[in-house]
Design a protein around this motif. Structure first.
Motif, PDB file in Angstrom:
ATOM      1  N   VAL A  95      26.813 -48.564 -47.291  1.00 36.22           N
ATOM      2  CA  VAL A  95      27.938 -47.802 -46.748  1.00 36.22           C
ATOM      3  C   VAL A  95      28.848 -47.261 -47.857  1.00 36.22           C
ATOM      4  O   VAL A  95      29.585 -46.292 -47.651  1.00 36.22           O
ATOM      5  N   VAL A 138      34.915 -47.676 -44.384  1.00 34.35           N
ATOM      6  CA  VAL A 138      35.090 -46.239 -44.125  1.00 34.35           C
ATOM      7  C   VAL A 138      36.544 -45.948 -43.733  1.00 34.35           C
ATOM      8  O   VAL A 138      37.162 -46.714 -43.009  1.00 34.35           O
ATOM      9  N   SER A 190      26.512 -52.273 -41.733  1.00 37.57           N
ATOM     10  CA  SER A 190      27.735 -51.790 -41.073  1.00 37.57           C
ATOM     11  C   SER A 190      28.982 -52.308 -41.783  1.00 37.57           C
ATOM     12  O   SER A 190      29.045 -53.476 -42.162  1.00 37.57           O
ATOM     13  N   CYS A 191      29.964 -51.439 -41.944  1.00 34.12           N
ATOM     14  CA  CYS A 191      31.210 -51.887 -42.585  1.00 34.12           C
ATOM     15  C   CYS A 191      32.078 -52.626 -41.586  1.00 34.12           C
ATOM     16  O   CYS A 191      33.058 -53.269 -41.967  1.00 34.12           O
ATOM     17  N   GLY A 192      31.750 -52.518 -40.321  1.00 34.06           N
ATOM     18  CA  GLY A 192      32.435 -53.314 -39.305  1.00 34.06           C
ATOM     19  C   GLY A 192      33.679 -52.678 -38.726  1.00 34.06           C
ATOM     20  O   GLY A 192      34.342 -53.264 -37.875  1.00 34.06           O
ATOM     21  N   LYS A 193      33.998 -51.477 -39.173  1.00 31.44           N
ATOM     22  CA  LYS A 193      35.269 -50.889 -38.740  1.00 31.44           C
ATOM     23  C   LYS A 193      35.272 -50.456 -37.266  1.00 31.44           C
ATOM     24  O   LYS A 193      36.286 -50.541 -36.603  1.00 31.44           O
ATOM     25  N   CYS A 194      34.126 -49.950 -36.782  1.00 31.11           N
ATOM     26  CA  CYS A 194      34.152 -49.488 -35.391  1.00 31.11           C
ATOM     27  C   CYS A 194      33.113 -50.223 -34.536  1.00 31.11           C
ATOM     28  O   CYS A 194      32.061 -50.636 -35.017  1.00 31.11           O
ATOM     29  N   CYS A 245      29.078 -49.233 -33.762  1.00 31.10           N
ATOM     30  CA  CYS A 245      28.154 -49.538 -34.849  1.00 31.10           C
ATOM     31  C   CYS A 245      28.060 -51.048 -35.071  1.00 31.10           C
ATOM     32  O   CYS A 245      26.973 -51.613 -35.120  1.00 31.10           O
ATOM     33  N   ARG A 246      29.212 -51.702 -35.157  1.00 32.88           N
ATOM     34  CA  ARG A 246      29.219 -53.137 -35.485  1.00 32.88           C
ATOM     35  C   ARG A 246      28.507 -53.963 -34.416  1.00 32.88           C
ATOM     36  O   ARG A 246      27.627 -54.760 -34.703  1.00 32.88           O
ATOM     37  N   SER A 262      30.574 -43.567 -32.869  1.00 33.58           N
ATOM     38  CA  SER A 262      30.762 -44.192 -34.191  1.00 33.58           C
ATOM     39  C   SER A 262      31.667 -43.345 -35.074  1.00 33.58           C
ATOM     40  O   SER A 262      31.689 -42.117 -34.978  1.00 33.58           O
ATOM     41  N   LEU A 263      32.347 -44.033 -35.966  1.00 31.91           N
ATOM     42  CA  LEU A 263      33.293 -43.348 -36.851  1.00 31.91           C
ATOM     43  C   LEU A 263      32.570 -42.576 -37.961  1.00 31.91           C
ATOM     44  O   LEU A 263      33.015 -41.522 -38.386  1.00 31.91           O
ATOM     45  N   CYS A 264      31.477 -43.115 -38.455  1.00 36.56           N
ATOM     46  CA  CYS A 264      30.757 -42.395 -39.520  1.00 36.56           C
ATOM     47  C   CYS A 264      29.269 -42.319 -39.193  1.00 36.56           C
ATOM     48  O   CYS A 264      28.808 -42.852 -38.187  1.00 36.56           O
ATOM     49  N   LEU A 278      26.716 -43.753 -40.388  1.00 41.57           N
ATOM     50  CA  LEU A 278      25.840 -44.932 -40.390  1.00 41.57           C
ATOM     51  C   LEU A 278      25.542 -45.345 -38.953  1.00 41.57           C
ATOM     52  O   LEU A 278      24.386 -45.423 -38.538  1.00 41.57           O
ATOM     53  N   GLY A 279      26.596 -45.547 -38.193  1.00 42.32           N
ATOM     54  CA  GLY A 279      26.390 -45.862 -36.775  1.00 42.32           C
ATOM     55  C   GLY A 279      25.957 -44.636 -35.992  1.00 42.32           C
ATOM     56  O   GLY A 279      25.153 -44.725 -35.064  1.00 42.32           O
TER      57      GLY A 279
HETATM   58  S1  SF4 Z   1      29.875 -46.333 -38.003  1.00 41.59           S
HETATM   59 FE1  SF4 Z   1      31.823 -47.497 -37.993  1.00 41.59          FE
HETATM   60  S2  SF4 Z   1      31.326 -49.655 -38.428  1.00 41.59           S
HETATM   61 FE2  SF4 Z   1      29.527 -48.375 -38.893  1.00 41.59          FE
HETATM   62  S3  SF4 Z   1      29.696 -48.059 -41.089  1.00 41.59           S
HETATM   63 FE3  SF4 Z   1      30.631 -46.269 -40.087  1.00 41.59          FE
HETATM   64  S4  SF4 Z   1      32.805 -46.804 -39.848  1.00 41.59           S
HETATM   65 FE4  SF4 Z   1      31.730 -48.680 -40.393  1.00 41.59          FE
END
Ligand code: SF4
Ligand SMILES: Cc1cc2nc3c(=O)[nH]c(=O)nc-3n(C[C@H](O)[C@H](O)[C@H](O)COP(=O)(O)O)c2cc1C
Length: 518
Positions: free
Chosen positions: A269, A287, A440-444, A447-448, A485-487, A489-490
């Protein structure tokens, strides 16, 4: 006359024994009293032939490979120093079909020059772009880059000129150029190859970006798994500084620009631009919500250009040869060339730079030579771990941002990973969810939590538990992740999952466990 023998110091060649080959060559050359020097070049990108060594002759360079240390004595017996014939002789390097059919603009020097010789860089058209840039206004440089049609090679394909213009037009006490060298995508290595094989082109591209936007400081954020790239870039920055390419007066101009190399701690990430900025600032790599865009408020809250290695390394030739020259290559809105990285179960693994527009089939079958296992190709994942799996039925898709998007795929950083018919696409879909859960960075929440639930649902399908209901659930989950998802990745993990389910439905219909037991 002293003969030059080239032995790559690229990490892929080193992994295949290039250091042992170099040592054996030095020993044998000394023992035989041959007047030769060993140049440690970058890789030409024909990875299945590494370590591929070359000797300079009056007729051009002659290649040999793959060479083992134990081959060195017989190579010298056969007259390696004069390009003599040997079972490992591949002929003239430039005539090798894999190389000859390429259009090398960004990789023009990679494997040819001594990576840490600024003189060699200059002798091969290096610094011409920067020399031109210092004579132009920032707005003119930005206009050149915009006109060339260059789009970000890190994954999103965003027009580089527009990004630069935003930073140019934004006021700030300081501005920064950040080079994204995190290169986390599976099957990708173009950034690493440039940094190890032609580091000055990246430095030149960053200096041009600095002049174009008013930034005086650049950072190259390199993943820790790239120790050779880190070492080469660090030395190259020192050399460029001493030679006045970097510093308070770039090439004697009124522009100041300097570069620092920073090492990432190793998280996928952290390749996402805002997580990367956090990491650079010494914070946890999570993120940031956008807006604000990094171009407005990026590193240390200052206007920041963040570009991929290949985006920046493609700029010098645009300034040198002009935007039209670059723009003339390609198709549709995908202009210029793209360094395609061919990996996985494929015969001819390596880097192939070509104008946009080759079909996936041409890349896999003709250039890649089909699978290494000799079995039929089942699927090709294009664009890293967040990219879709394409079946043979989609092999007519041209390598073009829009064409891939139209088929629910993406080009990403242009890595392609080939799978033969033994691949289980349900397992690949599960892997995509698992990868997302781990990285996952865990922010949202989508995704998490969604990625972990995705692994569980894939397992239920594999176990034959209510397969139809769970396939629907998986599709629904993908939809939530894609749009919630915020970014990316998710947001893009659904691409490998849904493409696997859509194109390979049989793999998602294993025999129910109960029936199988009976
Ligand atoms: S989608 Fe959300 S939880 Fe997943 S990496 Fe991006 S910001 Fe972090
Ligand atoms: C999870 C994730 C990982 C990413 N990893 C990389 C990376 O390793 N290298 C890269 O250049 N871009 C990566 N990106 C894209 C960057 O966020 C960003 O778009 C890019 O650095 C912009 O540069 P470009 O316009 O030159 O492509 C990643 C994006 C996401 C969502």
């Amino acid at each position: 006359m002293t003969v030059r023998i080239f032995v790559p110091r690229d990490a892929a060649a080193l992994a295949l024994g290039a250091e042992r080959v170099a040592k054996a060559l030095v020993g044998e050359i000394e023992a035989r009293g041959i007047d030769a020097t060993i140049v440690r070049n970058g890789s030409r990108g024909l990875h299945w032939l590494e370590p591929m060594i070359e000797v300079e002759t009056a007729e051009g360079r002659i290649a040999y490979g793959p060479v083992k240390a134990s081959d060195v004595a017989s190579l010298l017996d056969a007259g390696l120093a004069t390009g003599g014939n040997h079972a490992l002789c591949l002929g003239k390097t430039e005539e090798l079909p894999f190389l000859k059919s390429q259009t090398r603009l960004t990789f023009a020097r990679c494997g040819i020059v001594d990576p840490l010789s600024l003189a060699d860089y200059r002798a091969h058209d290096g610094l011409k772009g920067l020399e031109r840039a210092v004579t132009l206004t920032p707005a003119d440089i930005v206009a050149h880059v915009t006109e060339s049609g260059l789009r970000g090679r890190g994954g999103a394909g965003f027009p580089t000129g527009i990004k630069w213009k935003t930073v140019l037009d934004t006021a700030g006490a300081r501005k920064y150029i950040v080079c994204n060298a995190d290169e986390g995508d599976s099957g990708t290595f173009a950034d690493r190859m440039i940094m190890e094989g032609d580091p000055f082109v990246l430095i030149e591209g960053m200096a041009i970006a600095g002049i174009a936007t008013g930034a005086t400081k650049g950072f190259v954020y390199i993943r820790s798994e790239y120790p050779h790239a880190i070492a080469t870039m660090t030395q190259a920055v020192e050399i460029a500084h001493k030679a006045g390419v970097l510093g308070t007066s770039v090439l004697g101009s009124a522009h100041a620009f300097d570069i620092e190399i920073r090492t990432g701690a190793g998280a996928y990430v952290c390749g996402e631009e805002t997580a990367l900025l956090n990491s650079l600032e010494g914070k946890r790599g999570i993120v940031r919500a956008k807006p604000p865009l990094p171009a407005h408020k990026g590193l240390f809250d200052c206007p920041t250009v963040i570009n991929n290695v290949i985006s920046l390394a493609s700029v010098p030739i645009i300034l040198d040869k002009g935007p039209i020259y670059y723009k003339d290559f390609g198709m549709g809105r995908s202009r210029g060339t793209i360094p395609i990285q061919i990996a996985g179960n494929v015969r001819h693994r390596g880097l192939y730079e070509a104008a946009f527009g080759l079909t996936l089939g041409q890349i896999v079958d003709d250039i890649g030579g089909g699978t290494a296992s000799g079995r039929p190709v089942k699927a090709v994942q294009v664009g890293g771990p967040l990219g879709a799996y394409f079946p043979r039925a989609l092999f007519d898709t041209p390598f073009d941002y829009e064409a891939f998007a139209a088929k629910d795929g993406l080009i990403g950083h242009a890595g392609i990973v080939v799978f033969d018919d033994t691949a289980d696409m349900l397992k690949q879909a599960r892997f995509a969810m698992e990868f997302c859960a781990v990285e996952s960075c865990g922010k949202c929440t989508p995704c998490r939590i969604g990625s972990t639930r995705g692994v569980e649902v894939a397992d239920k399908i594999a176990q034959g538990i209510e397969p139809e209901k769970n396939r629907e659930l998986l599709a629904d989950l993908c939809n939530t992740m894609k749009f919630g998802s915020l970014c990316a990745l998710g947001g893009f993990t659904p691409y490998p999952v849904m493409s696997a389910m859509t194109h390979f439905p049989d793999d998602f219909s294993p025999a129910p466990m109960v029936e199988a037991a009976e």
